[in-house]
Design an enzyme around this catalytic site. Structure first.
Site, short mmCIF file in Angstrom:
data_model
loop_
_atom_site.label_atom_id
_atom_site.label_comp_id
_atom_site.label_asym_id
_atom_site.label_seq_id
_atom_site.Cartn_x
_atom_site.Cartn_y
_atom_site.Cartn_z
N TYR A 32 36.65 75.18 67.58
CA TYR A 32 35.26 74.85 67.30
C TYR A 32 34.47 76.08 66.91
CZ TYR A 32 33.50 76.61 71.83
OH TYR A 32 33.13 77.40 72.90
N ARG A 51 35.68 83.64 61.46
CA ARG A 51 36.27 83.43 62.79
C ARG A 51 36.95 82.05 62.87
NH1 ARG A 51 32.47 83.91 68.00
NH2 ARG A 51 31.65 81.94 67.17
N ARG A 99 51.57 60.51 71.42
CA ARG A 99 51.56 61.69 72.29
C ARG A 99 52.92 62.38 72.35
NH1 ARG A 99 52.46 63.47 77.42
NH2 ARG A 99 50.96 65.04 78.15
N HIS A 101 54.01 66.80 72.72
CA HIS A 101 53.44 68.15 72.68
C HIS A 101 53.64 68.82 71.33
CE1 HIS A 101 53.35 67.41 76.96
NE2 HIS A 101 52.71 68.55 77.17
N LYS A 146 38.83 80.35 69.37
CA LYS A 146 37.70 79.55 69.86
C LYS A 146 38.20 78.11 70.06
CE LYS A 146 32.67 79.30 69.40
NZ LYS A 146 32.32 79.64 70.76
N GLU A 178 34.60 89.17 79.55
CA GLU A 178 33.39 88.60 78.95
C GLU A 178 32.76 87.64 79.94
OE1 GLU A 178 34.32 86.21 75.47
OE2 GLU A 178 36.16 85.47 76.36
N LEU A 202 36.59 86.47 73.29
CA LEU A 202 36.22 85.84 72.02
C LEU A 202 35.44 86.89 71.21
CD1 LEU A 202 36.15 82.98 70.56
CD2 LEU A 202 33.73 83.07 71.11
N1 PDD Z 1 29.99 80.19 73.17
N2 PDD Z 1 32.64 84.29 74.66
C1 PDD Z 1 32.79 82.98 74.94
C2 PDD Z 1 33.87 82.57 75.88
C3 PDD Z 1 31.95 82.03 74.34
O1 PDD Z 1 32.11 80.72 74.59
C4 PDD Z 1 30.91 82.47 73.47
C5 PDD Z 1 29.96 81.52 72.79
C6 PDD Z 1 30.78 83.85 73.22
C7 PDD Z 1 29.72 84.40 72.29
O2 PDD Z 1 30.05 84.19 70.93
P1 PDD Z 1 28.93 84.03 69.81
O3 PDD Z 1 28.08 85.22 69.88
O4 PDD Z 1 29.71 83.94 68.55
O5 PDD Z 1 28.15 82.76 70.11
C8 PDD Z 1 31.67 84.73 73.82
C9 PDD Z 1 29.28 79.19 72.44
C10 PDD Z 1 27.86 79.50 72.14
C11 PDD Z 1 29.50 77.84 73.11
O6 PDD Z 1 30.62 77.61 73.53
O7 PDD Z 1 28.57 77.01 73.15
#
Ligand code: PDD
Length: 286
Positions: A32, A51, A99, A101, A146, A178, A202
């Site tokens: 996403y 990304r 289903r 894997h 992501k 993070e 991320l």
């Molecule tokens: N999340 N790290 C993680 C685990 C995240 O889920 C996010 C952002 C970030 C920051 O990334 P960015 O600056 O590109 O938004 C770092 C989004 C906003 C969400 O899951 O809603």
């Protein structure tokens, strides 16, 4: 009724249907993006799309659209609303199959997107900062993807909420990776430090922008492992994300960070960030 995009159609959300055999539902097999929209313009769209490309490549999915096609889809979802800031949520799953894997051959990905008003942090959070707790980073070793499979992140964020905090700061082998849904910056003796890119974080678009702004303004900024001791002795700590922007963390595990108030470096960086955002809205920056 809110309109959403699903597999080539724009339709009211209550008419959008996804199969119960979608691999996103069964396996969390998808990726996403969250893209902020300021003044009707998609903020740092090329960065988000690149990304997205990296996430799709990592899970062996072809990008179903060109940058131009994505732009058209998002622009239609945004409509004529230029006054209210919004965010686009985009999700691509591997698609529908019995289903198993292993990846099924020749299936069509499910593509879903919608726009919603961006909920900014309340002014008191910016003025006073938020509380965070530290937590063991129990996630996997591909946090650079992501991925929509966010169970660990959801558990960690809830752990923070249950302790009266806004975010969990994740720690792996004594090093800060993070936040549960954000990147983390530490300020020590006038220098910014944030985790280097790699499999354990991320690569946040807001993180990259903060690094870029710091370098353009001669603010020292290192991408180096942040040891837990450095977090505990920091002058300032911030979290960054597309929806929270740059938010000061002023308490960690019940202890004040530095003076316990948002610091001067945050004030400076946030002013520079807002300046950049304003220039972007006026078409003078991308
Ligand atoms: N999340 N790290 C993680 C685990 C995240 O889920 C996010 C952002 C970030 C920051 O990334 P960015 O600056 O590109 O938004 C770092 C989004 C906003 C969400 O899951 O809603």
């Amino acid at each position: 009724m809110q309109h959403v995009y699903l597999n080539g159609e724009f339709l009211p959300s209550d008419r959008a249907r996804v199969s119960v055999f979608d691999r996103g539902f069964i396996f969390g097999d998808g990726v996403y993006e969250v893209i902020p929209v300021f003044g009707g313009r998609l903020f740092r769209l090329p960065h988000h799309l690149s990304r997205l490309d990296a996430s799709l490549a990592a899970i062996h999915l072809r990008n179903p659209h060109t940058a131009q096609e994505w732009n058209t889809i998002f622009t239609r979802l945004l409509g004529k609303n230029e006054t209210e800031d919004q965010s686009i949520y985009l999700q691509i799953t591997r698609g529908v199959a019995p289903r198993d894997h292993a990846f099924p051959p020749n299936i069509t990905p499910t593509v879903f997107a919608y726009a919603q008003p961006l909920k900014y942090s309340p002014p008191e959070e910016l003025a006073q900062g938020v509380a965070a707790v530290t937590a063991a980073d129990i996630r996997w070793q591909r946090c650079d993807i992501k991925a929509i499979a966010l169970l660990a992140n959801a558990l960690l964020r809830q752990q923070a909420i249950d302790q009266g905090a806004a975010e969990a700061i994740l720690v792996r082998d004594g090093v800060v990776t993070e936040g549960a849904a954000s990147n983390i910056f530490v300020v020590k003796s006038g220098r910014l430090v944030t985790a280097p890119k790699g499999p354990f974080i991320l690569p946040g678009i807001t993180r990259d922008l903060v690094v870029e702004i710091a370098r353009a303004n001669s603010i020292a900024c290192d991408e180096l492992p942040v040891k837990i001791e450095m977090l505990r002795s920091a002058d300032e700590v911030w979290l960054t994300s597309s929806t929270k922007e740059i938010l000061p963390i002023t308490r960690i595990d019940g202890q004040p960070v530095g003076s316990g108030k948002p610091g001067p470096m945050h004030a400076r960086m946030f002013a520079l960030y807002k300046e950049y955002k304003q220039a972007f809205i006026q078409g003078k920056a991308d």
